[in-house]
Write an enzyme that holds these catalytic residues in place. Structure first.
Site, mmCIF file in Angstrom:
data_model
loop_
_atom_site.group_PDB
_atom_site.id
_atom_site.type_symbol
_atom_site.label_atom_id
_atom_site.label_comp_id
_atom_site.label_asym_id
_atom_site.label_seq_id
_atom_site.Cartn_x
_atom_site.Cartn_y
_atom_site.Cartn_z
ATOM 1 C CB SER A 38 84.214 95.723 -40.026
ATOM 2 O OG SER A 38 83.543 95.081 -41.044
ATOM 3 C CE1 TYR A 50 85.448 99.815 -42.996
ATOM 4 C CE2 TYR A 50 84.348 97.791 -43.382
ATOM 5 C CZ TYR A 50 84.613 98.848 -42.709
ATOM 6 O OH TYR A 50 83.741 98.919 -41.572
ATOM 7 C CE LYS A 70 86.440 100.311 -39.570
ATOM 8 N NZ LYS A 70 85.795 101.100 -38.597
#
Ligand code: UDP
Length: 327
Positions: free
Chosen positions: A115, A139, A143
């Site tokens: 991402s 988040y 990743k």
């Protein structure tokens, strides 16, 4: 045979569709916590959790899996800030379980959905693969951790991977048969289109005091079918002996939240009620990709290269599926 984790999710299901349209063999592995079984048609399907190493191993053996495209993850920046445990458990520990199963069954190729959130705040220039990775959200951190595992697993065990750092996935399949359907919805374009289709009262703009030209956050929106194509190109590259690597995937154009709303109003042909509210924690001001590396090395090129065309494809889905996959 390709195993697609999270294959019933938004990006997963569009990639599965593209793989099958190209005659490739696919099995979807998904726990359906957020995915939709309706989105994969008659594709072979195993309902399972990433943590279920035994079931993963059995699935690898039964289907003769030689490669994995790994989408299964929670992906909401806002939620990750208030519930980090959910994100570290599922995304990080879940990926380790998947890697264990791959090692045990000698599955060597992995295309992984990373991402733009791994970069965090990089100012307002184009982000290249060499830009510093300092995630501003849990988040993004999960990743980045997954990318780091893969590097080490390549060095130690020869597992070959391509990490694709997507910017903002948007749009729907050209047929209008599958599209974005999160519940609850949290992404900008579907939320605005839900105002257009009458499902929602108004769109909230999360902050207009960012250091951007109109004060709202700038993102790089990339069409879901272009993303799917990149996964397939990445897998072919690995199977042809390519070295492990990572690529940005975006259009190279940034649009502010206000500009996205303007585009929806233009494409749909009706005004959208909007209101400026507080910033959402974890959001960097601007994320715009340079995708030169994948264009040069894999010959990938986005077909949907305007925001209008991306929004129009999303509208084809949202104007005909007011309740997503629910009948
Ligand atoms: N956004 C917004 N209102 C909403 C949802 C999103 O203003 O109701 C903004 C959000 O702050 C971000 C951009 O729209 O700047 C894209 O957010 P989204 O959640 O779609 O994707 P993300 O960038 O988090 O991957």
């Amino acid at each position: 045979m390709i195993l697609v984790t999270g294959g019933a999710g938004y990006i997963g299901s569009h990639t599965v569709r593209e793989l099958r349209e190209r005659g490739m063999d696919v099995v979807v592995y998904d726990n359906l916590s957020t995915g939709h079984i309706e989105s994969i048609g008659d594709t072979p399907f195993v309902k399972g959790d990433l943590f279920d190493v035994e079931l993963l191993r059995k699935t690898f053996r039964e289907y003769g899996v030689d490669s994995v495209i790994h989408f299964a993850a929670y992906s909401l920046v806002g939620e990750s800030m208030v519930n980090p445990a959910k994100y570290y458990h599922n995304n990080v520990a879940g990926t380790l379980a998947l890697l264990d199963a791959m090692l045990a069954e000698n599955v060597k190729y992995l295309v992984f959905s990373s991402s733009a959130a791994t970069y965090g705040d990089c100012g307002d220039g184009l982000i290249t693969e060499n830009s510093p990775q300092n995630p501003t959200s849990v988040y993004g951190q999960t990743k980045l951790m997954m990318e780091q595992f893969m590097q080490d697993y390549d060095k130690a065990y020869g597992m070959k991977y391509v990490a694709l750092r997507y910017f903002n996935a948007a749009g729907a399949h050209a047929s209008g048969e599958i599209g974005e359907a999160h519940n609850p919805e949290s992404h900008l374009i579907p939320l605005i289109l839900q105002v257009s289709n009458g499902k929602r009262e108004q769109i909230n703009i999360f902050g207009d005091d960012y250091p951007t030209h109109d004060g709202t956050c700038i993102r790089d929106y990339i069409h879901i079918t272009d993303l799917a194509d990149a996964h397939i190109k990445a897998l072919e590259y690995l199977k042809n002996g390519g070295k492990s690597t990572y690529y940005n995937l975006g259009n190279g154009n940034g649009f502010s939240v206000k500009e996205v709303i303007d585009t929806v109003e233009k494409v749909v042909g009706s005004p959208v009620k909007k209101q400026v509210v507080e910033r959402r924690p974890g959001d960097p001001a601007s994320l715009v990709a340079s995708s030169e590396k994948i264009q040069k090395e894999l010959g990938w090129k986005p077909k949907y290269d305007t925001l209008d065309s991306i929004v129009a494809s999303a509208w084809k889905w949202h104007s005909t599926h007011l309740d997503g996959f629910n009948k």
